[in-house]
Design a protein around this motif. Structure first.
Motif, PDB file in Angstrom:
ATOM      1  N   THR A   4      16.786 -82.649  71.914  1.00 54.83           N
ATOM      2  CA  THR A   4      15.707 -83.625  71.769  1.00 54.83           C
ATOM      3  C   THR A   4      14.820 -83.220  70.604  1.00 54.83           C
ATOM      4  O   THR A   4      14.295 -82.103  70.586  1.00 54.83           O
ATOM      5  N   PRO A   5      14.605 -84.118  69.639  1.00 50.14           N
ATOM      6  CA  PRO A   5      13.806 -83.748  68.469  1.00 50.14           C
ATOM      7  C   PRO A   5      12.299 -83.815  68.718  1.00 50.14           C
ATOM      8  O   PRO A   5      11.826 -84.626  69.512  1.00 50.14           O
ATOM      9  N   ILE A   6      11.573 -82.935  68.061  1.00 49.23           N
ATOM     10  CA  ILE A   6      10.114 -83.029  67.980  1.00 49.23           C
ATOM     11  C   ILE A   6       9.852 -83.971  66.805  1.00 49.23           C
ATOM     12  O   ILE A   6      10.259 -83.698  65.674  1.00 49.23           O
ATOM     13  N   THR A   7       9.180 -85.096  67.062  1.00 48.02           N
ATOM     14  CA  THR A   7       9.011 -86.089  66.003  1.00 48.02           C
ATOM     15  C   THR A   7       7.555 -86.480  65.761  1.00 48.02           C
ATOM     16  O   THR A   7       7.289 -87.361  64.949  1.00 48.02           O
ATOM     17  N   TRP A   8       6.596 -85.853  66.461  1.00 46.15           N
ATOM     18  CA  TRP A   8       5.192 -86.206  66.263  1.00 46.15           C
ATOM     19  C   TRP A   8       4.336 -85.024  66.651  1.00 46.15           C
ATOM     20  O   TRP A   8       4.712 -84.214  67.497  1.00 46.15           O
ATOM     21  N   PHE A   9       3.178 -84.901  66.033  1.00 44.27           N
ATOM     22  CA  PHE A   9       2.195 -83.909  66.449  1.00 44.27           C
ATOM     23  C   PHE A   9       0.839 -84.578  66.487  1.00 44.27           C
ATOM     24  O   PHE A   9       0.629 -85.622  65.874  1.00 44.27           O
ATOM     25  N   GLU A  10      -0.086 -83.973  67.228  1.00 40.16           N
ATOM     26  CA  GLU A  10      -1.459 -84.478  67.269  1.00 40.16           C
ATOM     27  C   GLU A  10      -2.403 -83.299  67.261  1.00 40.16           C
ATOM     28  O   GLU A  10      -2.172 -82.307  67.955  1.00 40.16           O
ATOM     29  N   ILE A  11      -3.449 -83.414  66.462  1.00 44.52           N
ATOM     30  CA  ILE A  11      -4.485 -82.396  66.384  1.00 44.52           C
ATOM     31  C   ILE A  11      -5.774 -83.038  66.874  1.00 44.52           C
ATOM     32  O   ILE A  11      -6.202 -84.064  66.342  1.00 44.52           O
ATOM     33  N   GLY A  12      -6.372 -82.457  67.906  1.00 42.21           N
ATOM     34  CA  GLY A  12      -7.645 -82.957  68.423  1.00 42.21           C
ATOM     35  C   GLY A  12      -8.775 -82.093  67.913  1.00 42.21           C
ATOM     36  O   GLY A  12      -8.707 -80.866  67.978  1.00 42.21           O
ATOM     37  N   THR A  13      -9.824 -82.741  67.383  1.00 44.45           N
ATOM     38  CA  THR A  13     -10.935 -81.992  66.818  1.00 44.45           C
ATOM     39  C   THR A  13     -12.223 -82.806  66.880  1.00 44.45           C
ATOM     40  O   THR A  13     -12.191 -84.036  66.790  1.00 44.45           O
ATOM     41  N   ASP A  14     -13.341 -82.101  67.016  1.00 42.70           N
ATOM     42  CA  ASP A  14     -14.638 -82.770  66.952  1.00 42.70           C
ATOM     43  C   ASP A  14     -15.158 -82.809  65.506  1.00 42.70           C
ATOM     44  O   ASP A  14     -16.269 -83.255  65.262  1.00 42.70           O
ATOM     45  N   ARG A  15     -14.319 -82.356  64.552  1.00 39.17           N
ATOM     46  CA  ARG A  15     -14.684 -82.389  63.124  1.00 39.17           C
ATOM     47  C   ARG A  15     -13.522 -83.001  62.320  1.00 39.17           C
ATOM     48  O   ARG A  15     -12.920 -82.335  61.468  1.00 39.17           O
ATOM     49  N   PRO A  16     -13.176 -84.272  62.582  1.00 41.10           N
ATOM     50  CA  PRO A  16     -11.996 -84.857  61.954  1.00 41.10           C
ATOM     51  C   PRO A  16     -12.054 -84.917  60.426  1.00 41.10           C
ATOM     52  O   PRO A  16     -11.026 -84.736  59.770  1.00 41.10           O
ATOM     53  N   ASP A  17     -13.224 -85.143  59.848  1.00 35.66           N
ATOM     54  CA  ASP A  17     -13.312 -85.182  58.387  1.00 35.66           C
ATOM     55  C   ASP A  17     -12.956 -83.829  57.778  1.00 35.66           C
ATOM     56  O   ASP A  17     -12.195 -83.740  56.814  1.00 35.66           O
ATOM     57  N   GLU A  18     -13.489 -82.764  58.360  1.00 33.94           N
ATOM     58  CA  GLU A  18     -13.220 -81.409  57.867  1.00 33.94           C
ATOM     59  C   GLU A  18     -11.745 -81.049  58.033  1.00 33.94           C
ATOM     60  O   GLU A  18     -11.120 -80.494  57.128  1.00 33.94           O
ATOM     61  N   VAL A  19     -11.181 -81.372  59.185  1.00 37.58           N
ATOM     62  CA  VAL A  19      -9.778 -81.046  59.443  1.00 37.58           C
ATOM     63  C   VAL A  19      -8.858 -81.858  58.546  1.00 37.58           C
ATOM     64  O   VAL A  19      -7.883 -81.331  58.000  1.00 37.58           O
ATOM     65  N   GLN A  20      -9.176 -83.129  58.348  1.00 34.80           N
ATOM     66  CA  GLN A  20      -8.380 -83.938  57.429  1.00 34.80           C
ATOM     67  C   GLN A  20      -8.421 -83.340  56.032  1.00 34.80           C
ATOM     68  O   GLN A  20      -7.389 -83.198  55.374  1.00 34.80           O
ATOM     69  N   GLY A  21      -9.608 -82.960  55.561  1.00 35.41           N
ATOM     70  CA  GLY A  21      -9.727 -82.344  54.239  1.00 35.41           C
ATOM     71  C   GLY A  21      -8.929 -81.057  54.133  1.00 35.41           C
ATOM     72  O   GLY A  21      -8.296 -80.782  53.107  1.00 35.41           O
ATOM     73  N   PHE A  22      -8.948 -80.258  55.188  1.00 41.10           N
ATOM     74  CA  PHE A  22      -8.197 -79.010  55.208  1.00 41.10           C
ATOM     75  C   PHE A  22      -6.708 -79.258  54.995  1.00 41.10           C
ATOM     76  O   PHE A  22      -6.078 -78.649  54.130  1.00 41.10           O
ATOM     77  N   TYR A  23      -6.106 -80.155  55.797  1.00 41.45           N
ATOM     78  CA  TYR A  23      -4.669 -80.404  55.687  1.00 41.45           C
ATOM     79  C   TYR A  23      -4.303 -81.143  54.399  1.00 41.45           C
ATOM     80  O   TYR A  23      -3.217 -80.929  53.854  1.00 41.45           O
ATOM     81  N   THR A  24      -5.210 -81.949  53.895  1.00 45.74           N
ATOM     82  CA  THR A  24      -4.962 -82.605  52.611  1.00 45.74           C
ATOM     83  C   THR A  24      -4.917 -81.570  51.496  1.00 45.74           C
ATOM     84  O   THR A  24      -4.009 -81.574  50.661  1.00 45.74           O
ATOM     85  N   GLU A  25      -5.891 -80.656  51.508  1.00 50.62           N
ATOM     86  CA  GLU A  25      -5.933 -79.622  50.475  1.00 50.62           C
ATOM     87  C   GLU A  25      -4.779 -78.631  50.626  1.00 50.62           C
ATOM     88  O   GLU A  25      -4.147 -78.244  49.654  1.00 50.62           O
ATOM     89  N   LEU A  26      -4.487 -78.223  51.853  1.00 54.24           N
ATOM     90  CA  LEU A  26      -3.470 -77.217  52.088  1.00 54.24           C
ATOM     91  C   LEU A  26      -2.054 -77.732  51.839  1.00 54.24           C
ATOM     92  O   LEU A  26      -1.252 -77.081  51.175  1.00 54.24           O
TER      93      LEU A  26
END
Length: 124
Positions: A4-26
């Motif tokens: 069975t494939p892993i086909t999705w992930f979810e990250i829960g955070t109370d700082r979505p802007d910061e986390v989005q910026g982190f993964y965009t930059e990284l």
């Protein structure tokens, strides 16, 4: 038995802007705001597809513990929940369907790790 494939992930955070910026930059991931039925923020990404899997960032209440969870795509969510329980796992959130037709559930393995399973909407 097929794998069975892993086909999705979810990250829960109370700082979505910061986390989005982190993964965009990284990793160079681009995100699209999808929103949720409850009006919260849910941002999706292709996360480097076609080689990677897609995922999302869910905004959670301030001060709530963050999380990262993997989702396996299965053909029958209810059956997978029964099989997980028979194998020693726990169903944390029973199968439910989204307004778009996606069916999902959250489970816990015998050592306490959470994961999710889902079936995509049926297409005609």
């Amino acid at each position: 038995m097929t794998s069975t494939p892993i086909t999705w992930f979810e990250i829960g955070t109370d700082r979505p802007d910061e986390v989005q910026g982190f993964y965009t930059e990284l990793f160079g991931w681009a995100f699209t705001e999808e929103g949720t039925a409850t009006g919260g923020s849910y941002r999706t990404t292709g996360a480097g597809q076609p080689a990677g899997i897609g995922g999302g960032i869910r905004a959670i209440a301030e001060g709530a513990p963050g999380y990262a969870i993997l989702y396996a795509e299965v053909s029958d969510v209810a059956q997978t929940c029964r099989r997980a329980e028979a194998a020693g796992g726990t169903v944390l959130s029973p199968p439910r369907s989204t307004p778009g037709g996606l069916t999902l559930a959250l489970l816990r393995d015998p050592s306490g790790n959470q994961f999710g399973v889902f079936s995509p909407p049926v297409t005609a």
